[in-house]
Design a protein around this motif. Structure first.
Motif, PDB file in Angstrom:
ATOM      1  N   PRO A  15      57.736  -2.380  39.994  1.00 25.54           N
ATOM      2  CA  PRO A  15      58.271  -1.642  41.145  1.00 25.54           C
ATOM      3  C   PRO A  15      58.530  -2.543  42.359  1.00 25.54           C
ATOM      4  N   VAL A  16      59.645  -3.286  42.337  1.00 28.41           N
ATOM      5  CA  VAL A  16      60.008  -4.149  43.459  1.00 28.41           C
ATOM      6  C   VAL A  16      61.455  -3.887  43.847  1.00 28.41           C
TER       7      VAL A  16
ATOM      8  N   PHE B 236      64.938 -11.957  50.287  1.00 33.58           N
ATOM      9  CA  PHE B 236      65.874 -12.544  49.342  1.00 33.58           C
ATOM     10  C   PHE B 236      65.485 -13.993  49.105  1.00 33.58           C
ATOM     11  N   LEU B 237      66.000 -14.546  48.016  1.00 31.30           N
ATOM     12  CA  LEU B 237      65.693 -15.913  47.598  1.00 31.30           C
ATOM     13  C   LEU B 237      66.977 -16.622  47.203  1.00 31.30           C
ATOM     14  N   SER B 238      66.987 -17.942  47.353  1.00 36.50           N
ATOM     15  CA  SER B 238      68.065 -18.753  46.787  1.00 36.50           C
ATOM     16  C   SER B 238      67.515 -20.142  46.517  1.00 36.50           C
TER      17      SER B 238
ATOM     18  N   PHE C   6      56.816 -12.842  45.749  1.00 35.95           N
ATOM     19  CA  PHE C   6      57.793 -12.812  44.668  1.00 35.95           C
ATOM     20  C   PHE C   6      57.089 -12.954  43.322  1.00 35.95           C
ATOM     21  N   TRP C   7      57.811 -12.547  42.276  1.00 30.16           N
ATOM     22  CA  TRP C   7      57.321 -12.608  40.905  1.00 30.16           C
ATOM     23  C   TRP C   7      58.106 -13.654  40.133  1.00 30.16           C
TER      24      TRP C   7
ATOM     25  N   ALA D  32      62.477 -11.678  44.180  1.00 28.74           N
ATOM     26  CA  ALA D  32      61.903 -11.341  45.480  1.00 28.74           C
ATOM     27  C   ALA D  32      61.204  -9.989  45.427  1.00 28.74           C
ATOM     28  N   ALA D  33      60.040  -9.907  46.105  1.00 27.31           N
ATOM     29  CA  ALA D  33      59.262  -8.669  46.139  1.00 27.31           C
ATOM     30  C   ALA D  33      58.907  -8.270  47.566  1.00 27.31           C
ATOM     31  N   THR D  34      59.725  -8.675  48.550  1.00 24.12           N
ATOM     32  CA  THR D  34      59.592  -8.308  49.958  1.00 24.12           C
ATOM     33  C   THR D  34      58.194  -8.658  50.483  1.00 24.12           C
TER      34      THR D  34
END
Length: 288
Positions: free
Chosen positions: A98-99, A164-166, A120-121, A114-116
Motif C-alpha cells: 500500500p504505497v 518521487f525518485l530518479s 522507499f521500497w 517511492a513510499a512518500t
C-alpha cells in the motif's frame, strides 16, 4: 515475463510544446478509475511504470501498487502486482503493497519505489513470480519487495518525504511534492555501485519548486515537472536548486515522475488522469 506481454497499447499524440513522441495504453487502462500512473524509468526499449490503486466503493481493501513493463517497439505491455511476502500460521503468501509509488528507479536488477513519508521500497527483478489468478487480484505475475528504507531525521527536523525518485548518475535523487508552505527539498541518496542498494543517508541539495512531480539532474542541471490540474498543461523547470526557470505549456496535463535516458539524451515522463494517459519523451536539448 518480458516475453509474455498480454496488453496492446499504441503510438499516440500528446499535447505540450516539448513533447517529441507519445504512447498510450489500451482502452481499459486509459479510462480506469482505480489505477493511476505515477513513476517511470527507461531501460533500452522498455519503459517501467508504477501505478497506485485508489479504493473504490465496494473494495474491501486497496490493491496497493503495481509496476508495468511497456515495450516501445511493439507497444505490448503487462502489469505486475507489487506485493509484500507474508507468513500466516506457517503458510507463505503475499499481500498488496500500500504505497503511492510516486517515483521509480530501475537500477541494475533492482527497482526502487517511492513510499512518500515511509521512505522507499526495493525489489529484485529476479524475484518476479508467476502465480494463479486467484492469489493476486487476477494478476499472473507478482513482484515481492525485499527491503524497506525508512525515512528518518534528527530531532527538530522534518523527515524527508520520498514523493518521487530518479537516477542521479550512480545515485538516487529524491524530491518532495509540496503545496502551500510545505518543504520542497531535493536530496541525493548514495547507492553502492556494485549492488545498486543504498549505502548512506540522504544529502539535502536545496529546494525545488511547488507542485513538483518528478526531477532529474543531468550534468549538474536540474529538470523538474510540475502539474497544474486536470485541464492545464504542465511545466518543466530547469536550473539549479533555488534558481529554476519555468518552461510553460511544455508537457501534457497531469505529469508525474521524470527520468533521463543517457543513451538517447531524452527525458521521459507519464501522465495520470483518465482519458489523458500518455508515456512521452522529450529531447533534453529542447530546454537549452
Amino acid at each position: 515475463m518480458l516475453g509474455d506481454l498480454n496488453r496492446q497499447g499504441r503510438r499516440s499524440w500528446a499535447p505540450g510544446r516539448a513533447v517529441e513522441r507519445a504512447w498510450t495504453f489500451d482502452r481499459a487502462d486509459r479510462r480506469d478509475l482505480r489505477w493511476w500512473p505515477q513513476g517511470v524509468d527507461v531501460r533500452g526499449s522498455t519503459v517501467a511504470l508504477t501505478w497506485y490503486a485508489k479504493k473504490l466503493p465496494g473494495d474491501a481493501v486497496t490493491q496497493g501498487a503495481r509496476v508495468t513493463f511497456f515495450d516501445l517497439e511493439t507497444c505490448r505491455y503487462r502489469h505486475v502486482l507489487l506485493v509484500q511476502p507474508t507468513l500466516v500460521d506457517g503458510t507463505p503468501g503475499v499481500a498488496p503493497l500500500p504505497v503511492h509509488a510516486g517515483g521509480l528507479v530501475w537500477a541494475g536488477d533492482h527497482l526502487h519505489v517511492a513510499a512518500t513519508a515511509k521512505g522507499f521500497w526495493s525489489a529484485r527483478l529476479d524475484d518476479v513470480l508467476r502465480v494463479s489468478h486467484e492469489t493476486a487480484y487476477g494478476y499472473r505475475y507478482v513482484l515481492p519487495v525485499h527491503t524497506a528504507y525508512r525515512a528518518s531525521a534528527d530531532d527538530g527536523v522534518e523527515r524527508l518525504r520520498y514523493s518521487f525518485l530518479s537516477r542521479d548518475g550512480d545515485d538516487l535523487l529524491v524530491g518532495e511534492y509540496a503545496a502551500g508552505d510545505r518543504s520542497r527539498r531535493l536530496a541525493r541518496v548514495p547507492l553502492d555501485p556494485a549492488t545498486r542498494l543504498p549505502t548512506g543517508n540522504p544529502e539535502v541539495l536545496g529546494d525545488g519548486v511547488g507542485h513538483m512531480q518528478g526531477v532529474v539532474r543531468v550534468d549538474g542541471r536540474l529538470y523538474a515537472t510540475t502539474s497544474h490540474g486536470r485541464s492545464r498543461l504542465g511545466s518543466v523547470w530547469t536550473g539549479t536548486p533555488g534558481a529554476l526557470t519555468r518552461h510553460r505549456w511544455a508537457i501534457p496535463m497531469g505529469p508525474e515522475d521524470l527520468t533521463h535516458d543517457l543513451d538517447s539524451d531524452r527525458l521521459w515522463s507519464v501522465t495520470e488522469h483518465p482519458w489523458a494517459r500518455w508515456i512521452y519523451s522529450m529531447k533534453r536539448s529542447w530546454f537549452d
